[in-house]
Enzyme design. Structure first.
Site, PDB file in Angstrom:
ATOM      1  N   GLN A  74       0.836  -1.206   0.000  1.00  0.00           N
ATOM      2  CA  GLN A  74       0.000   0.000   0.000  1.00  0.00           C
ATOM      3  C   GLN A  74       0.872   1.258   0.000  1.00  0.00           C
ATOM      4  O   GLN A  74       0.590   2.216  -0.718  1.00  0.00           O
ATOM      5  CB  GLN A  74      -0.911  -0.008   1.230  1.00  0.00           C
ATOM      6  CG  GLN A  74      -1.923   1.084   1.266  1.00  0.00           C
ATOM      7  CD  GLN A  74      -3.018   0.889   0.222  1.00  0.00           C
ATOM      8  OE1 GLN A  74      -3.253  -0.210  -0.240  1.00  0.00           O
ATOM      9  NE2 GLN A  74      -3.660   1.967  -0.170  1.00  0.00           N
ATOM     10  N   ILE A  75       1.919   1.240   0.783  1.00  0.00           N
ATOM     11  CA  ILE A  75       2.817   2.398   0.863  1.00  0.00           C
ATOM     12  C   ILE A  75       3.534   2.624  -0.470  1.00  0.00           C
ATOM     13  O   ILE A  75       3.665   3.757  -0.937  1.00  0.00           O
ATOM     14  CB  ILE A  75       3.836   2.217   2.005  1.00  0.00           C
ATOM     15  CG1 ILE A  75       3.120   2.325   3.350  1.00  0.00           C
ATOM     16  CG2 ILE A  75       4.977   3.224   1.908  1.00  0.00           C
ATOM     17  CD1 ILE A  75       3.957   1.900   4.538  1.00  0.00           C
TER      18      ILE A  75
ATOM     19  N   GLY B  74       1.837   1.191  -6.859  1.00  0.00           N
ATOM     20  CA  GLY B  74       2.026   0.283  -7.983  1.00  0.00           C
ATOM     21  C   GLY B  74       3.354  -0.440  -7.971  1.00  0.00           C
ATOM     22  O   GLY B  74       3.472  -1.559  -8.471  1.00  0.00           O
TER      23      GLY B  74
ATOM     24  N   GLU C 219       0.959 -26.240   5.147  1.00  0.00           N
ATOM     25  CA  GLU C 219       0.765 -27.086   6.330  1.00  0.00           C
ATOM     26  C   GLU C 219      -0.481 -26.718   7.117  1.00  0.00           C
ATOM     27  O   GLU C 219      -0.495 -26.740   8.342  1.00  0.00           O
ATOM     28  CB  GLU C 219       1.990 -27.045   7.238  1.00  0.00           C
ATOM     29  CG  GLU C 219       3.189 -27.750   6.655  1.00  0.00           C
ATOM     30  CD  GLU C 219       4.333 -27.841   7.632  1.00  0.00           C
ATOM     31  OE1 GLU C 219       4.130 -27.561   8.827  1.00  0.00           O
ATOM     32  OE2 GLU C 219       5.428 -28.187   7.190  1.00  0.00           O
TER      33      GLU C 219
ATOM     34  N   THR D 283      -4.510 -24.588   6.475  1.00  0.00           N
ATOM     35  CA  THR D 283      -5.100 -23.270   6.326  1.00  0.00           C
ATOM     36  C   THR D 283      -5.475 -22.707   7.688  1.00  0.00           C
ATOM     37  O   THR D 283      -5.414 -23.394   8.703  1.00  0.00           O
ATOM     38  CB  THR D 283      -6.357 -23.339   5.448  1.00  0.00           C
ATOM     39  OG1 THR D 283      -7.332 -24.150   6.115  1.00  0.00           O
ATOM     40  CG2 THR D 283      -6.057 -23.905   4.075  1.00  0.00           C
TER      41      THR D 283
ATOM     42  N   GLU E 225      -8.374 -22.115   8.754  1.00  0.00           N
ATOM     43  CA  GLU E 225      -9.508 -22.861   9.298  1.00  0.00           C
ATOM     44  C   GLU E 225      -9.050 -24.141   9.987  1.00  0.00           C
ATOM     45  O   GLU E 225      -9.567 -24.506  11.037  1.00  0.00           O
ATOM     46  CB  GLU E 225     -10.504 -23.175   8.187  1.00  0.00           C
ATOM     47  CG  GLU E 225     -11.254 -21.973   7.663  1.00  0.00           C
ATOM     48  CD  GLU E 225     -10.414 -21.100   6.731  1.00  0.00           C
ATOM     49  OE1 GLU E 225      -9.401 -21.585   6.173  1.00  0.00           O
ATOM     50  OE2 GLU E 225     -10.755 -19.915   6.585  1.00  0.00           O
TER      51      GLU E 225
END
Length: 84
Positions: free
Chosen positions: A38-39, A42, A65, A67, A69
């Site tokens: 973001q900083i 592009g 290894e 997710t 969840e």
């Protein structure tokens, strides 16, 4: 994360603590990499800049290894006392 590291140093591996550490570390790494992109704007997406690779590496830590969840399920099982 400190508790998971301390347990490892003591020769004890507790799946609950390692799952919590992995989940938090992966999430924080992605958040930091996203903020860097973001900083940079592009430029953060261009392969010439290392931030693009950092983001890809951070994202894979959330997937590799197990997710998020699966980590949550492992933590919940350990907390309520179910194994397997």
């Amino acid at each position: 994360m400190y508790k998971a590291g301390w347990n490892f140093d003591q020769g004890r591996i507790d799946p609950k603590w390692t799952s919590m550490a992995k989940m938090v570390a992966g999430r924080v790494a992605v958040e930091v990499a996203q903020e860097a992109i973001q900083i940079l704007g592009g430029y953060g997406y261009m392969a010439e800049y290392e931030v693009e690779r950092f983001y890809r590496d951070a994202r894979i830590t959330e997937i590799y290894e197990g997710t998020r969840e699966i980590q949550k399920n492992a933590i919940a099982s350990a907390v309520i006392g179910k194994r397997g």
